[in-house]
Design a protein around this motif. Sequence first.
Motif, short mmCIF file in Angstrom:
data_model
loop_
_atom_site.label_atom_id
_atom_site.label_comp_id
_atom_site.label_asym_id
_atom_site.label_seq_id
_atom_site.Cartn_x
_atom_site.Cartn_y
_atom_site.Cartn_z
N PHE A 8 -6.15 -11.16 -54.65
CA PHE A 8 -5.21 -10.11 -55.29
C PHE A 8 -4.30 -11.22 -56.04
O PHE A 8 -3.92 -12.13 -55.73
CB PHE A 8 -4.69 -9.23 -54.45
N THR A 9 -3.65 -10.60 -57.13
CA THR A 9 -2.67 -11.00 -57.84
C THR A 9 -1.56 -9.89 -58.10
O THR A 9 -1.82 -8.71 -58.24
CB THR A 9 -3.25 -11.50 -59.19
N PHE A 10 -0.30 -10.36 -58.24
CA PHE A 10 0.74 -9.40 -58.84
C PHE A 10 0.79 -9.51 -60.29
O PHE A 10 1.00 -10.78 -60.90
CB PHE A 10 2.12 -9.92 -58.29
N GLU A 11 0.59 -8.20 -60.70
CA GLU A 11 0.57 -8.00 -62.19
C GLU A 11 1.93 -8.64 -63.22
O GLU A 11 1.84 -9.16 -64.10
CB GLU A 11 0.34 -6.75 -62.61
N GLN A 12 3.21 -8.36 -62.51
CA GLN A 12 4.37 -8.66 -63.35
C GLN A 12 5.05 -10.10 -62.97
O GLN A 12 6.03 -10.48 -63.65
CB GLN A 12 5.27 -7.58 -62.83
#
Length: 287
Positions: A8-12
Amino acid sequence: MTDRLYRFTFEQFAVRGAMVSLDASWRALVDGHDYAPPVRDYLGQTLAAATMLSCIIKFKGSLILQLQGDGPLRTLVAQATERRTIRGMALAVEDVPDSGFAGTFGTGRLTMTAESPRGERFQGIVVLQGESIAQVLEAYFHQSEQLATRIWLAAGRHTAAGLLLQRLPGAQDDAEDWRRVCLLADTLTREELLQQAPTQILRRLFHEELIRLYEPEPVAFRCSCSRERIDSVLRLMGQREVESIVAEQGAVEANCEFCNARYRLDAVDVAGLFADSPPLAPSESQH
């Protein structure tokens, strides 16, 4: 939801992560061994870590974590491949009490090796420092890769699991975001890691963050040992050496440390093994 690797990645902001939950694959690995609980748990933690790291290090092949020390637990090896297959083993010289990380491993080192099918190899080594396998790995990335990395690991009789967070290379303006998500992850308990699904854990920890969760990848236990590999090793030893072992012990026996498979070749097997070998050249000396 078990035996899955989640990325997963953090979008912001520039932080990526991984979670893994090993169930059937973990039991398949340890069921054939009589590991003491501390040895079993450290092996499970190392295996969970290797599985997560295999998806964030850009390479095709396998990632191997090896911990070696002068304590009662001498060696841990965990391997994860790009195909999401895993295997691992532990060697202890005596009964291993639950005496903490330093008491179990003593003084030693961590070796991380990335190996490609073509034989290309990258290797990094750091001394064992910290109070857990997670802290040793965090120190490795700080020293060798200059990447801020946090890792949470847990293992028991039935499950091994982990969570990894890492700032992406080049990130500069997200220091506060990085501290926040690490503080949130620090609320994760061992029981949650071992008992709850990764998606449930991510939802609890980061429900106020915008996360892109990628399709989970299945993980399976696989060992590369085989009768063919054993035969190749014996051929390298040579017919005379192998036959002398059979004459002395009645058979040649080999055990795989990874899956505990046992191979036994008696005199008939050995004769067949070398049946197609070229005959020894006659000696040039005359008697």
